[in-house]
Design a protein around this motif. Structure first.
Motif, PDB file in Angstrom:
ATOM      1  N   LYS A  72       0.831  -1.211   0.000  1.00 47.42           N
ATOM      2  CA  LYS A  72       0.000   0.000   0.000  1.00 47.42           C
ATOM      3  C   LYS A  72       0.863   1.259   0.000  1.00 47.42           C
ATOM      4  O   LYS A  72       0.477   2.278  -0.552  1.00 47.42           O
ATOM      5  CB  LYS A  72      -0.993  -0.001   1.153  1.00 47.42           C
ATOM      6  N   TYR A  73       2.057   1.181   0.561  1.00 49.01           N
ATOM      7  CA  TYR A  73       2.951   2.339   0.561  1.00 49.01           C
ATOM      8  C   TYR A  73       3.664   2.476  -0.775  1.00 49.01           C
ATOM      9  O   TYR A  73       4.019   3.578  -1.174  1.00 49.01           O
ATOM     10  CB  TYR A  73       3.939   2.245   1.725  1.00 49.01           C
ATOM     11  N   GLU A  74       3.820   1.365  -1.454  1.00 47.46           N
ATOM     12  CA  GLU A  74       4.347   1.408  -2.820  1.00 47.46           C
ATOM     13  C   GLU A  74       3.329   2.095  -3.728  1.00 47.46           C
ATOM     14  O   GLU A  74       3.678   2.987  -4.512  1.00 47.46           O
ATOM     15  CB  GLU A  74       4.643  -0.013  -3.310  1.00 47.46           C
ATOM     16  N   ASN A  75       2.087   1.704  -3.582  1.00 54.66           N
ATOM     17  CA  ASN A  75       1.012   2.308  -4.379  1.00 54.66           C
ATOM     18  C   ASN A  75       0.872   3.801  -4.079  1.00 54.66           C
ATOM     19  O   ASN A  75       0.491   4.567  -4.955  1.00 54.66           O
ATOM     20  CB  ASN A  75      -0.319   1.602  -4.132  1.00 54.66           C
ATOM     21  N   GLY A  76       1.177   4.203  -2.843  1.00 55.11           N
ATOM     22  CA  GLY A  76       1.075   5.611  -2.457  1.00 55.11           C
ATOM     23  C   GLY A  76       2.306   6.434  -2.797  1.00 55.11           C
ATOM     24  O   GLY A  76       2.336   7.640  -2.552  1.00 55.11           O
ATOM     25  N   GLY A  77       3.346   5.798  -3.340  1.00 53.32           N
ATOM     26  CA  GLY A  77       4.540   6.528  -3.736  1.00 53.32           C
ATOM     27  C   GLY A  77       5.563   6.732  -2.632  1.00 53.32           C
ATOM     28  O   GLY A  77       6.493   7.521  -2.784  1.00 53.32           O
ATOM     29  N   PHE A  78       5.418   6.019  -1.515  1.00 53.72           N
ATOM     30  CA  PHE A  78       6.345   6.169  -0.392  1.00 53.72           C
ATOM     31  C   PHE A  78       7.431   5.095  -0.366  1.00 53.72           C
ATOM     32  O   PHE A  78       8.456   5.252   0.272  1.00 53.72           O
ATOM     33  CB  PHE A  78       5.577   6.141   0.933  1.00 53.72           C
ATOM     34  N   PHE A  88      12.618   3.080   0.622  1.00 60.46           N
ATOM     35  CA  PHE A  88      11.764   4.257   0.705  1.00 60.46           C
ATOM     36  C   PHE A  88      12.093   5.200  -0.448  1.00 60.46           C
ATOM     37  O   PHE A  88      13.247   5.321  -0.859  1.00 60.46           O
ATOM     38  CB  PHE A  88      11.986   5.017   2.016  1.00 60.46           C
ATOM     39  N   THR A  89      11.080   5.876  -0.955  1.00 57.55           N
ATOM     40  CA  THR A  89      11.284   6.980  -1.879  1.00 57.55           C
ATOM     41  C   THR A  89      11.708   8.181  -1.032  1.00 57.55           C
ATOM     42  O   THR A  89      11.599   8.142   0.205  1.00 57.55           O
ATOM     43  CB  THR A  89       9.980   7.318  -2.624  1.00 57.55           C
ATOM     44  N   PRO A  90      12.157   9.270  -1.660  1.00 60.08           N
ATOM     45  CA  PRO A  90      12.464  10.464  -0.856  1.00 60.08           C
ATOM     46  C   PRO A  90      11.277  10.919  -0.007  1.00 60.08           C
ATOM     47  O   PRO A  90      11.437  11.296   1.161  1.00 60.08           O
ATOM     48  CB  PRO A  90      12.845  11.508  -1.907  1.00 60.08           C
ATOM     49  N   GLU A  91      10.069  10.852  -0.557  1.00 64.93           N
ATOM     50  CA  GLU A  91       8.876  11.219   0.207  1.00 64.93           C
ATOM     51  C   GLU A  91       8.645  10.251   1.364  1.00 64.93           C
ATOM     52  O   GLU A  91       8.220  10.637   2.446  1.00 64.93           O
ATOM     53  CB  GLU A  91       7.642  11.253  -0.699  1.00 64.93           C
ATOM     54  N   GLY A  92       8.927   8.981   1.108  1.00 66.90           N
ATOM     55  CA  GLY A  92       8.749   7.961   2.139  1.00 66.90           C
ATOM     56  C   GLY A  92       9.702   8.120   3.307  1.00 66.90           C
ATOM     57  O   GLY A  92       9.361   7.790   4.446  1.00 66.90           O
ATOM     58  N   MET A  93      10.896   8.638   3.027  1.00 66.29           N
ATOM     59  CA  MET A  93      11.859   8.870   4.115  1.00 66.29           C
ATOM     60  C   MET A  93      11.305   9.847   5.148  1.00 66.29           C
ATOM     61  O   MET A  93      11.561   9.706   6.330  1.00 66.29           O
ATOM     62  CB  MET A  93      13.191   9.398   3.578  1.00 66.29           C
ATOM     63  N   TYR A  94      10.527  10.825   4.681  1.00 66.68           N
ATOM     64  CA  TYR A  94       9.958  11.814   5.606  1.00 66.68           C
ATOM     65  C   TYR A  94       8.945  11.201   6.570  1.00 66.68           C
ATOM     66  O   TYR A  94       8.752  11.710   7.668  1.00 66.68           O
ATOM     67  CB  TYR A  94       9.293  12.960   4.835  1.00 66.68           C
TER      68      TYR A  94
END
Length: 108
Positions: A72-78, A88-94
């Protein structure tokens, strides 16, 4: 961590300097705790988790254990899939602490 066992030093600095009661605690973390800690620490690195390394260490499929929770976090771009796992994507790191608290289970 030494031989799977975790040790802690005395918090009394004066006693520690005198060489008294240097080791004050030890524990043998469960495999579940070791897996969770591994994922928590590796996901905070830019390269993320290598599924083959996880499977070699713990004898379990990373995708079966954590991959479905990360979907679900992959689908959300995190979270993104890497060549060998997840990161983690850069957004996910936050928001990594929030995501890790959702996917990890230290109570098993």
């Amino acid at each position: 961590d030494f031989g799977g066992k975790r040790f802690g030093n005395s918090r009394d600095l004066a006693a520690y300097i005198r060489g008294e009661g240097i080791m004050c605690e030890s524990e043998m973390p469960s495999q579940n705790d070791r897996m969770n800690e591994y994922v928590m620490l590796r996901m905070r690195l830019s390269q993320g988790i290598c599924a083959k390394d996880f499977e070699a260490r713990f004898g379990r499929s990373f995708d079966d254990t954590f991959g479905k929770r990360l979907k679900k976090y992959e689908n959300g771009g995190f979270v993104r899939r890497t060549d060998g796992g997840f990161a983690f994507t850069p957004e996910g790191m936050y928001v990594s602490n929030a995501i890790l608290s959702e996917i990890l289970d230290f109570d098993q």
